[in-house]
Design a protein around this motif. Structure first.
Motif, short mmCIF file in Angstrom:
data_model
loop_
_atom_site.label_atom_id
_atom_site.label_comp_id
_atom_site.label_asym_id
_atom_site.label_seq_id
_atom_site.Cartn_x
_atom_site.Cartn_y
_atom_site.Cartn_z
N ALA A 1 53.12 -46.31 -95.69
CA ALA A 1 53.56 -48.15 -95.92
C ALA A 1 52.13 -48.93 -95.74
O ALA A 1 51.65 -50.19 -96.15
CB ALA A 1 54.77 -48.82 -95.29
N MET A 2 51.84 -48.60 -94.34
CA MET A 2 50.90 -49.78 -93.33
C MET A 2 49.55 -48.71 -94.27
O MET A 2 48.17 -49.41 -94.07
CB MET A 2 50.50 -48.44 -91.42
CG MET A 2 51.95 -48.99 -91.25
SD MET A 2 52.03 -48.38 -89.43
CE MET A 2 50.84 -48.24 -88.59
N GLY A 3 49.57 -47.94 -94.81
CA GLY A 3 47.60 -48.05 -95.42
C GLY A 3 48.24 -48.00 -96.39
O GLY A 3 46.74 -49.00 -97.40
N ARG A 4 49.01 -48.97 -97.03
CA ARG A 4 49.12 -50.63 -98.49
C ARG A 4 49.31 -50.97 -97.76
O ARG A 4 49.42 -51.54 -99.55
CB ARG A 4 49.58 -48.65 -99.67
CG ARG A 4 48.98 -47.97 -99.81
CD ARG A 4 49.94 -46.77 -100.72
NE ARG A 4 49.18 -45.42 -101.10
CZ ARG A 4 49.29 -44.99 -102.16
NH1 ARG A 4 49.49 -45.81 -103.68
NH2 ARG A 4 48.57 -43.87 -102.42
N ASP A 5 49.52 -51.75 -97.05
CA ASP A 5 49.42 -53.23 -96.98
C ASP A 5 48.79 -54.15 -96.91
O ASP A 5 47.15 -53.89 -96.67
CB ASP A 5 50.12 -53.10 -95.68
CG ASP A 5 50.41 -54.18 -94.71
OD1 ASP A 5 50.53 -55.51 -95.44
OD2 ASP A 5 51.88 -54.35 -93.80
N SER A 6 48.36 -54.92 -98.19
CA SER A 6 47.39 -55.91 -98.03
C SER A 6 47.20 -56.71 -97.28
O SER A 6 46.42 -57.45 -97.39
CB SER A 6 47.95 -56.51 -99.45
OG SER A 6 49.11 -57.54 -99.35
N ALA A 7 47.81 -56.78 -96.02
CA ALA A 7 47.74 -58.02 -95.20
C ALA A 7 47.08 -56.86 -94.27
O ALA A 7 46.18 -57.13 -93.46
CB ALA A 7 49.10 -58.22 -94.31
N ILE A 8 46.22 -55.58 -94.41
CA ILE A 8 45.71 -54.92 -92.79
C ILE A 8 44.49 -54.44 -94.09
O ILE A 8 43.19 -54.03 -93.90
CB ILE A 8 46.41 -53.48 -92.89
CG1 ILE A 8 47.64 -54.20 -92.32
CG2 ILE A 8 45.22 -52.82 -91.89
CD1 ILE A 8 48.23 -52.97 -91.87
N TRP A 9 44.75 -54.60 -95.53
CA TRP A 9 43.60 -54.31 -96.47
C TRP A 9 43.41 -54.09 -97.46
O TRP A 9 44.57 -54.92 -98.14
CB TRP A 9 43.86 -51.94 -96.84
CG TRP A 9 44.10 -51.13 -95.31
CD1 TRP A 9 45.36 -51.29 -95.04
CD2 TRP A 9 43.42 -50.92 -94.92
NE1 TRP A 9 45.41 -50.03 -93.73
CE2 TRP A 9 44.12 -49.77 -94.11
CE3 TRP A 9 42.21 -50.52 -94.28
CZ2 TRP A 9 43.67 -49.51 -92.38
CZ3 TRP A 9 41.58 -49.60 -93.33
CH2 TRP A 9 42.46 -49.28 -92.89
N CYS A 10 42.06 -54.87 -98.45
CA CYS A 10 41.83 -55.36 -99.28
C CYS A 10 42.09 -54.64 -100.53
O CYS A 10 41.85 -53.38 -100.49
CB CYS A 10 40.76 -56.65 -99.48
SG CYS A 10 38.45 -56.12 -99.68
N ASN A 11 42.57 -54.95 -101.11
CA ASN A 11 43.02 -54.19 -102.52
C ASN A 11 43.47 -53.07 -101.98
O ASN A 11 43.07 -51.84 -102.60
CB ASN A 11 41.69 -53.26 -103.37
CG ASN A 11 40.94 -55.23 -104.23
OD1 ASN A 11 41.69 -56.39 -104.67
ND2 ASN A 11 39.50 -54.94 -104.15
N PRO A 12 44.23 -52.71 -101.42
CA PRO A 12 44.85 -51.40 -100.83
C PRO A 12 44.95 -50.11 -101.58
O PRO A 12 45.17 -48.99 -101.14
CB PRO A 12 46.26 -51.84 -100.13
CG PRO A 12 46.83 -53.22 -100.38
CD PRO A 12 44.81 -53.90 -101.28
N ASN A 13 45.36 -50.87 -102.37
CA ASN A 13 45.81 -49.19 -103.83
C ASN A 13 44.60 -48.55 -104.14
O ASN A 13 44.68 -47.50 -105.29
CB ASN A 13 46.97 -49.39 -105.11
CG ASN A 13 48.70 -49.91 -103.99
OD1 ASN A 13 48.61 -49.53 -103.43
ND2 ASN A 13 48.69 -51.05 -103.94
N GLN A 14 43.71 -49.46 -104.54
CA GLN A 14 41.80 -48.99 -104.69
C GLN A 14 41.72 -47.99 -103.71
O GLN A 14 41.51 -47.64 -102.40
CB GLN A 14 41.21 -49.91 -105.27
CG GLN A 14 41.30 -50.88 -106.38
CD GLN A 14 40.88 -51.94 -106.50
OE1 GLN A 14 38.99 -51.63 -106.55
NE2 GLN A 14 41.27 -52.81 -107.39
N PHE A 15 40.85 -46.96 -104.44
CA PHE A 15 39.89 -45.92 -103.45
C PHE A 15 38.32 -46.53 -103.44
O PHE A 15 38.00 -46.46 -104.00
CB PHE A 15 39.98 -44.44 -104.34
CG PHE A 15 39.08 -43.20 -103.76
CD1 PHE A 15 40.09 -42.53 -102.69
CD2 PHE A 15 38.17 -43.17 -104.27
CE1 PHE A 15 39.65 -41.94 -101.89
CE2 PHE A 15 37.78 -42.30 -102.86
CZ PHE A 15 38.28 -41.26 -102.40
N MET A 16 38.17 -47.15 -102.30
CA MET A 16 37.52 -47.26 -102.16
C MET A 16 36.62 -47.49 -100.41
O MET A 16 36.85 -47.77 -99.47
CB MET A 16 37.14 -49.02 -101.54
CG MET A 16 37.49 -49.83 -103.43
SD MET A 16 37.96 -51.28 -103.07
CE MET A 16 37.40 -52.52 -101.38
#
Ligand code: HEM
Length: 503
Positions: free
Chosen positions: A402-417
């Motif tokens: 959940a932390m890895g895909r949290d938009s408050a932490i990462w921008c575009n969290p579901n994208q492989f960047m």
């Protein structure tokens, strides 16, 4: 009414009474305020809300109830942590109190939980096992001295792939299987200089099947964990299946250890193997050895099963790179630029010169952590966190998925960047709580240094030396990224592709 139905009813009654007593107990402790969570049903609690992908359903629930949440799994009070701040409270500030382990019923097979580095509560013996694991297997000096074992296993893999390339266009490979074999052999040769799996042969099926069986069983939800009173009945038969797999695994390892010990005792072992077993056996020959044969065998079992986590990371990285060809191209260019010689086998020391490759690995671990809820921790006593009480014996799940895909932490969290990590200092070594695929604190994965070297080296070799054409003419955007929750987070669809040699 037959005996087993009677027993089942009795077990439910006991569970029910324990639940009622638990709730009464809780109500009477006025000062203890559990973190918020969905209202539990009597007896079953919130089991129905969890489903087949607990990391995803818990992530959804935490959006309503917050980053510290209570759920009831049958009789088990579970606290779910879903933010870096809360993870830091649990794994750093209150590290020692939360460093216990809840033990699944099936892991009590062969009394494994009494000797396992992964499932003992912290104790003097646990410290001895961890120290042995770090100093005799995973320290950087030890890893330097076993470097050639791993390189040899990598070479075996490359020879197998070259052979497949020579055979032509119909050689569809399951990349996860190839990596699994290489990782297993790599760890077993570091431990005791023996290959436990073959790429194509059936001769090593027994060990392979046993280790797969252990992993499958340990990954399935088991009602006996939610209602400990049912454990005597083993309603899903999980424990009896696990007993068979674990016995096979442990017997094979025990034979290897026994043979080395007996060979040395009979002075028939002239060779110094320079593997981990050498130093474990030497230690066992001391006057008052801290670890005996049983400890060593179970520790090796833990390391082999835990070490296979590395496989899923490489498979997910290959899937993400295949789905994002422009990132794959970037990684290949970096390798061509920095690695001199086309056919050369990469050295582990090359990794520091490959920032994009390192970013690919971090990004893969952010999106696809092999242990999305870490390994469940347990509170060893009542602890107050942010005004809530986490009760003694509560199970603690840290939802790093959940932390890895949290938009408050990462921008575009579901994208492989992977690029997001190029300018960033964030690392996965347990200090940056937004990225803790190996955990943090005293239970942090002791295999991290080994995993670091193996993942980068194998991934680099797979993309530097080969082009991969997806099987069944699949297009990159059609690759299925569906996850299957288990002991490790696996792919529902194995990644299948046809290799061709680049040079
Ligand atoms: C990409 C590869 C790997 C990942 C992501 C990974 C991740 C983890 C995680 C999340 C934990 C639990 C941490 C916690 O409880 O908070 C763990 C524990 C453990 N890992 Fe790994 N691991 C990997 C590879 C390895 C390797 C290669 C080995 C050794 C050969 C290993 C050995 C262990 C052991 C023994 C434990 C239990 C430690 C304890 O409970 O004190 N792991 N690992």
């Amino acid at each position: 009414m037959d005996n087993s139905t009677l027993l089942l009813l009795l077990a439910f009654l006991v569970s029910y009474l324990r639940t009622v007593i638990f709730f009464r107990g809780n109500q009477s402790r006025k000062s203890s305020k559990l973190p918020p969570g969905p209202r539990p049903f009597p007896i079953i609690g919130n089991i129905l809300k969890i489903g087949k992908k607990p990391h995803q359903s818990l992530s959804e629930l935490s959006k309503t109830y917050g980053s510290i949440m209570t759920i009831k799994l049958g009789t088990i009070t579970t606290i779910v942590i879903s933010s870096p701040e809360m993870a830091k409270e649990v794994l750093h500030k209150h590290d020692s109190t939360f460093s216990g382990r809840t033990v699944l019923h099936i892991l009590q097979t062969l009394d494994h939980h009494k000797v396992s580095v992964a499932f003992l509560d912290p104790s003097v013996h646990w410290k001895t096992l961890r120290r042995a694991c770090v100093t005799k297997v995973c320290s950087s000096s030890q890893l330097d001295s076993t470097k050639n074992f791993r390189l040899k296993k990598l070479q075996d893999m490359l020879e197998y792939l070259d052979e497949c390339c020579r055979k032509g266009d119909d050689q569809v490979l399951d990349i996860g299987e190839v990596v699994f074999t290489t990782i297993l052999n790599s760890i077993s040769s570091i431990l005791f200089s023996i290959d436990l799996a073959g790429f194509a042969s059936d001769s090593t099926r027994e060990f392979r099947d046993a280790i797969r069986g252990v992993m499958e069983e340990a990954g399935k939800p088991n009602i006996a964990d939610f209602f400990p009173a049912l454990q005597v009945l083993d309603p899903q038969g999980a424990r009896s299946r696990m007993d068979v797999y674990a016995a096979k695994l442990i017997n094979i390892i025990d034979d290897i250890v026994g043979e080395r010990m007996e060979g040395r005792a009979a002075k028939m072992e002239p060779k110094v193997w320079n593997d981990a077993l050498d130093s474990f056996v030497l230690q066992m020959e001391e006057d008052k050895p801290q670890m005996g044969r049983l400890d060593t065998v179970h520790l090796f079992g833990d390391l082999l099963v835990a070490g296979v986590d590395t496989t899923s990371t490489i498979e997910w990285a290959m899937a993400e790179l295949s789905k994002n060809p422009e990132k794959l191209e970037k990684a290949k260019k970096e390798l061509q630029h920095y690695v001199i010689g086309k056919d050369i086998i990469l050295e582990e020391s090359n990794v520091s010169t490959l920032p994009f490759l390192r970013a690919v690995v971090k990004e893969t671990l952010r999106l696809h952590p092999p242990a999305p809820l870490l390994v469940p921790h347990k509170a060893l006593e009542d602890v107050k966190i942010c005004g809530f009480t986490v009760p003694k014996n509560a199970q603690i799940l840290v939802n790093i998925w959940a932390m890895g895909r949290d938009s408050a932490i990462w921008c575009n969290p579901n994208q492989f960047m992977p690029e997001r990590f190029l300018e960033s200092e964030i690392d996965f070594k347990g200090h940056d709580f937004e990225l803790i695929p190996f955990g943090a604190g005293r239970r942090i994965c002791p295999g991290l240094p080994l995993a670091f070297r193996s993942v980068h080296l194998m991934l680099a070799s797979l993309i530097h030396q080969y082009n991969w054409k997806l099987a069944d003419d699949l297009q990159p955007h059609e690759i299925d990224m569906e996850e299957k929750f288990g002991l490790t987070l696996k792919r529902v669809q194995p990644l299948k592709a046809i290799p061709s040699k680049v040079y």
